[in-house]
Design a protein around this motif. Structure first.
Motif, PDB file in Angstrom:
ATOM      1  N   GLU A 199      -3.034  -6.763  -2.468  1.00 44.11           N
ATOM      2  CA  GLU A 199      -3.762  -6.627  -1.368  1.00 44.11           C
ATOM      3  C   GLU A 199      -5.015  -7.610  -1.118  1.00 44.11           C
ATOM      4  O   GLU A 199      -5.563  -8.012  -2.281  1.00 44.11           O
ATOM      5  CB  GLU A 199      -4.121  -5.233  -1.471  1.00 44.11           C
ATOM      6  N   ARG A 247      -0.673   0.666  -1.480  1.00 44.73           N
ATOM      7  CA  ARG A 247      -1.944   0.196  -1.641  1.00 44.73           C
ATOM      8  C   ARG A 247      -2.880   1.505  -2.365  1.00 44.73           C
ATOM      9  O   ARG A 247      -2.242   2.568  -2.514  1.00 44.73           O
ATOM     10  CB  ARG A 247      -2.655   0.060  -0.316  1.00 44.73           C
ATOM     11  N   ASP A 307      -6.073   3.475  -2.384  1.00 42.17           N
ATOM     12  CA  ASP A 307      -7.300   3.499  -1.544  1.00 42.17           C
ATOM     13  C   ASP A 307      -8.543   3.656  -2.221  1.00 42.17           C
ATOM     14  O   ASP A 307      -8.538   3.803  -3.468  1.00 42.17           O
ATOM     15  CB  ASP A 307      -7.061   4.945  -0.594  1.00 42.17           C
ATOM     16  N   ALA A 308      -9.730   4.012  -1.586  1.00 40.13           N
ATOM     17  CA  ALA A 308     -11.188   3.871  -1.930  1.00 40.13           C
ATOM     18  C   ALA A 308     -11.304   5.061  -3.044  1.00 40.13           C
ATOM     19  O   ALA A 308     -12.032   4.672  -4.093  1.00 40.13           O
ATOM     20  CB  ALA A 308     -11.981   4.053  -0.981  1.00 40.13           C
ATOM     21  N   SER A 309     -10.537   6.063  -2.971  1.00 35.79           N
ATOM     22  CA  SER A 309     -10.620   6.780  -4.173  1.00 35.79           C
ATOM     23  C   SER A 309      -9.475   6.990  -5.279  1.00 35.79           C
ATOM     24  O   SER A 309      -9.522   7.957  -5.937  1.00 35.79           O
ATOM     25  CB  SER A 309     -10.669   8.448  -3.694  1.00 35.79           C
ATOM     26  N   ARG A 335      -6.210   6.899  -4.951  1.00 37.00           N
ATOM     27  CA  ARG A 335      -4.971   7.296  -4.818  1.00 37.00           C
ATOM     28  C   ARG A 335      -4.080   6.329  -4.393  1.00 37.00           C
ATOM     29  O   ARG A 335      -4.284   5.166  -3.481  1.00 37.00           O
ATOM     30  CB  ARG A 335      -5.051   8.722  -3.553  1.00 37.00           C
ATOM     31  N   GLN A 353      -0.988   5.055  -2.368  1.00 38.51           N
ATOM     32  CA  GLN A 353      -0.071   5.450  -1.134  1.00 38.51           C
ATOM     33  C   GLN A 353       0.954   4.360  -1.034  1.00 38.51           C
ATOM     34  O   GLN A 353       0.964   3.230  -1.019  1.00 38.51           O
ATOM     35  CB  GLN A 353      -0.836   5.217   0.196  1.00 38.51           C
ATOM     36  N   LEU A 366       3.870   2.499   0.587  1.00 34.89           N
ATOM     37  CA  LEU A 366       3.960   2.278   2.267  1.00 34.89           C
ATOM     38  C   LEU A 366       5.357   2.156   2.645  1.00 34.89           C
ATOM     39  O   LEU A 366       5.992   2.736   3.877  1.00 34.89           O
ATOM     40  CB  LEU A 366       3.303   0.983   2.691  1.00 34.89           C
ATOM     41  N   PRO A 374      -2.017  -6.496   3.685  1.00 38.89           N
ATOM     42  CA  PRO A 374      -2.983  -5.000   3.558  1.00 38.89           C
ATOM     43  C   PRO A 374      -2.515  -4.009   2.509  1.00 38.89           C
ATOM     44  O   PRO A 374      -2.931  -3.236   2.089  1.00 38.89           O
ATOM     45  CB  PRO A 374      -2.597  -4.581   4.858  1.00 38.89           C
ATOM     46  N   CYS A 375      -1.540  -4.663   1.550  1.00 44.99           N
ATOM     47  CA  CYS A 375      -0.840  -4.057   0.423  1.00 44.99           C
ATOM     48  C   CYS A 375      -0.318  -4.891  -0.405  1.00 44.99           C
ATOM     49  O   CYS A 375      -0.419  -5.893  -0.595  1.00 44.99           O
ATOM     50  CB  CYS A 375       0.102  -2.935   1.110  1.00 44.99           C
ATOM     51  N   ARG A 397       4.142  11.621   0.390  1.00 44.42           N
ATOM     52  CA  ARG A 397       3.067  12.236   0.408  1.00 44.42           C
ATOM     53  C   ARG A 397       3.210  13.656  -0.485  1.00 44.42           C
ATOM     54  O   ARG A 397       2.810  14.885   0.176  1.00 44.42           O
ATOM     55  CB  ARG A 397       2.705  12.671   1.866  1.00 44.42           C
ATOM     56  N   ASN A 447      -0.147  -0.990  10.920  1.00 38.37           N
ATOM     57  CA  ASN A 447      -1.440  -0.592  10.179  1.00 38.37           C
ATOM     58  C   ASN A 447      -1.988   0.796  10.430  1.00 38.37           C
ATOM     59  O   ASN A 447      -2.210   1.571   9.647  1.00 38.37           O
ATOM     60  CB  ASN A 447      -2.367  -1.578  10.081  1.00 38.37           C
ATOM     61  N   ALA A 449       0.546   3.689   9.680  1.00 37.78           N
ATOM     62  CA  ALA A 449       0.560   3.595   8.326  1.00 37.78           C
ATOM     63  C   ALA A 449      -0.724   4.449   7.510  1.00 37.78           C
ATOM     64  O   ALA A 449      -0.830   5.155   6.605  1.00 37.78           O
ATOM     65  CB  ALA A 449       0.708   2.220   7.555  1.00 37.78           C
ATOM     66  N   ALA A 468      -0.342   7.860   8.134  1.00 36.41           N
ATOM     67  CA  ALA A 468       0.736   8.450   7.094  1.00 36.41           C
ATOM     68  C   ALA A 468       0.109   8.948   5.757  1.00 36.41           C
ATOM     69  O   ALA A 468       0.871   9.341   5.100  1.00 36.41           O
ATOM     70  CB  ALA A 468       1.768   7.514   6.981  1.00 36.41           C
ATOM     71  N   GLY A 469      -0.913   8.606   5.381  1.00 31.41           N
ATOM     72  CA  GLY A 469      -1.433   8.750   3.915  1.00 31.41           C
ATOM     73  C   GLY A 469      -1.636  10.140   3.689  1.00 31.41           C
ATOM     74  O   GLY A 469      -1.670  11.104   4.643  1.00 31.41           O
ATOM     75  N   ASP A 470      -2.003  10.403   2.586  1.00 33.02           N
ATOM     76  CA  ASP A 470      -2.190  11.957   1.941  1.00 33.02           C
ATOM     77  C   ASP A 470      -3.722  12.087   1.991  1.00 33.02           C
ATOM     78  O   ASP A 470      -4.230  11.624   0.944  1.00 33.02           O
ATOM     79  CB  ASP A 470      -1.480  12.070   0.565  1.00 33.02           C
ATOM     80  N   PHE A 471      -4.365  12.614   3.084  1.00 33.47           N
ATOM     81  CA  PHE A 471      -5.710  12.817   2.910  1.00 33.47           C
ATOM     82  C   PHE A 471      -6.335  14.153   3.451  1.00 33.47           C
ATOM     83  O   PHE A 471      -5.535  14.898   3.881  1.00 33.47           O
ATOM     84  CB  PHE A 471      -6.485  11.751   4.088  1.00 33.47           C
ATOM     85  N   LEU A 501     -13.819   6.873   4.003  1.00 30.80           N
ATOM     86  CA  LEU A 501     -13.750   5.635   3.378  1.00 30.80           C
ATOM     87  C   LEU A 501     -12.212   5.420   2.936  1.00 30.80           C
ATOM     88  O   LEU A 501     -11.548   4.472   3.292  1.00 30.80           O
ATOM     89  CB  LEU A 501     -14.357   5.456   2.186  1.00 30.80           C
ATOM     90  N   PRO A 502     -11.378   6.443   2.301  1.00 30.57           N
ATOM     91  CA  PRO A 502     -10.235   6.326   2.006  1.00 30.57           C
ATOM     92  C   PRO A 502      -9.017   6.103   2.999  1.00 30.57           C
ATOM     93  O   PRO A 502      -8.098   5.349   2.798  1.00 30.57           O
ATOM     94  CB  PRO A 502      -9.786   7.673   1.211  1.00 30.57           C
ATOM     95  N   LEU A 503      -9.661   6.423   4.283  1.00 24.43           N
ATOM     96  CA  LEU A 503      -8.772   6.294   5.139  1.00 24.43           C
ATOM     97  C   LEU A 503      -8.777   4.968   6.241  1.00 24.43           C
ATOM     98  O   LEU A 503      -8.154   4.646   6.880  1.00 24.43           O
ATOM     99  CB  LEU A 503      -8.773   7.354   6.350  1.00 24.43           C
ATOM    100  N   ARG A 539      -9.600   1.131   7.487  1.00 26.90           N
ATOM    101  CA  ARG A 539      -8.843   0.010   6.958  1.00 26.90           C
ATOM    102  C   ARG A 539      -9.213  -1.102   7.960  1.00 26.90           C
ATOM    103  O   ARG A 539      -8.231  -1.680   8.736  1.00 26.90           O
ATOM    104  CB  ARG A 539      -7.102   0.405   7.359  1.00 26.90           C
TER     105      ARG A 539
END
Lengths: 247, 247
Positions: free
Chosen positions: A62, A81, A83-85, A87, A89, A91, A111-112, A203, B153, B156, B159-162, B242-244, B246
DNA sequence: CGGACCCTTGAATTATGTCAAAAGGGGTGG
DNA sequence: CCACCCCTTTTGACATAATTCAAGGGTCCG
């Protein structure tokens, strides 16, 4: 005892200067348009065969500057990728002939991350060169537009609200179809990724993947041995995956 | 009493044959590359202003043959599809200047329905003509590639797990940013879609949307009156999203 | 003023996640 | 060839976020 002894035999030709590897996403770009040999040569000139890379190799990460897309020539690639916390993901998983990196065009950075799930070889296409060539080869431009558009649809499909069963069924079916279109068995295949990876892609928690796979076996949909899958009831699987299926 | 009395004042110029509407995704295509006026005229020639359409108008439906993309000239558009089991998935909301239809290139049919959420006018671009023009205007080709890649993007990210909170925060922030980049207030805006639509977009039940919005208000993040939102604590909202986020 | 629709709120349900532990392979080294 | 270890997978018990169901309240529009 193991029902998966016989492995499919990959047909990975390397092209001959006139045609592309038969399974590649760019196969057919030229022939369909009747381009002359020089155009074809040009397309081949901007291809760079790279690899093989052993399993676990980080192909890009990334934030890396983007300058080329790549087609999988052999093996399987995972993009993901964090994420900020923290986790993860996943793709996508990329099989023979599939194109990696289209999501990087926008920001000119990846981006990944991409990692080889087994021994992986790639065809690397300089994107600036390809775009330039596409101005002279409308067929190539069209194919690039189509591939990009297809990826939007793939990502949007994953973004839907589906149950664990639906997601898992669609995943197995998707792999099956993609293998089938490359000349492998649609009914038997070996996955290179862990349950955790599948879960991060779908997911779902890895434990949920495990449980769903078990239930699919109990219900006679699948026969699974570790990472080798056999589809026993394609019709019922398709039925389950229906809400997610999009082509 | 209503804190949203003052509505933002949309600046929707129509272009003058030399420049595009300032908020349009295609604005800047020409100037950045120094094209001459004839190229610019060509781009304008393939644009067709359509609408206005009243709220609720179905702009296209799933399966319709694809021949043009469209930029929103005014109003807000929602795209959605109904899956095999009757569930509605909202794919996106499109604001002033945003491009609809890029996902239709792949199959040459619209993969979703589009409906006007309020009074909507569009700029319709014949895609075949645009693609042809793009072979002569590298800047246009580049912009098309970038827009397509951007949509990958966006999809995608969805599509994440939030969690519900993260999704909702990211949604509000996304709208805020998009309004802001068009000259509207980033802090106050009116949404045109129902809670149900937001839920179908964020993959949440409408009730959950309602509850999260209420909690965000209780916690001092938002001030909400029906469909009018005011952001009170941008920083905390950003932190949640933040986690989401991009881009 | 009535009706339709949207939104909100509460209570109960459920699918899936989390935590914990054990089982199973596969590789390595003795 | 066996013993051991590591890692992935499986399985069970429990926790929980979000959905579903149900009802009530607003608001807009005819």
């Amino acid at each position: 005892m193991n029902p998966f002894r016989t492995k499919p035999n990959p047909i990975t030709d390397d092209g001959d200067g006139l045609t592309f590897c038969s399974s590649c996403a760019f196969a057919g770009v030229c022939h369909s348009e009747g381009y002359d040999k020089s155009a074809l040569q040009e397309l081949h000139c901007l291809v760079q065969h790279v690899g093989p890379y052993p399993a676990g190799t980080l192909l890009f990460r990334e934030g890396d500057p983007f300058n080329a897309i790549a087609a999988v020539r052999s093996g399987m690639v995972k993009t993901f990728r964090i994420d900020a916390s923290g986790r993860k993901q996943v793709l996508g998983f990329f099989l023979l002939g599939e194109i990696i990196g289209l999501d990087a065009i926008h920001s000119a950075r990846f981006p990944c991350n991409a990692v080889a799930l087994d021994t992986v070889s790639l065809c690397r296409f300089s994107f600036p060169m390809m775009a330039t060539l596409a101005t002279r080869m409308p067929g190539l431009q069209t194919q690039l537009f189509r591939l990009l558009s297809q990826d939007i649809n793939k990502a949007a499909a994953m973004a839907g609200d589906f149950s664990a069963d639906e997601r898992m069924a669609a995943f197995v079916l998707s792999i099956s179809r993609r293998f089938a279109s490359r000349g492998f068995s649609p009914n038997r295949f070996a996955l290179s990724m862990s349950r955790t990876d599948i879960g991060n892609y779908l997911r779902l928690a890895a434990e949920t993947v495990s449980r769903v796979v078990r239930r699919f076996q109990d219900e006679g949909l699948l026969l699974v041995d570790r990472r080798e899958f056999e589809i026993l009831d394609m019709a019922r699987l398709r039925c389950l995956a229906l809400p997610l299926l999009r082509e």
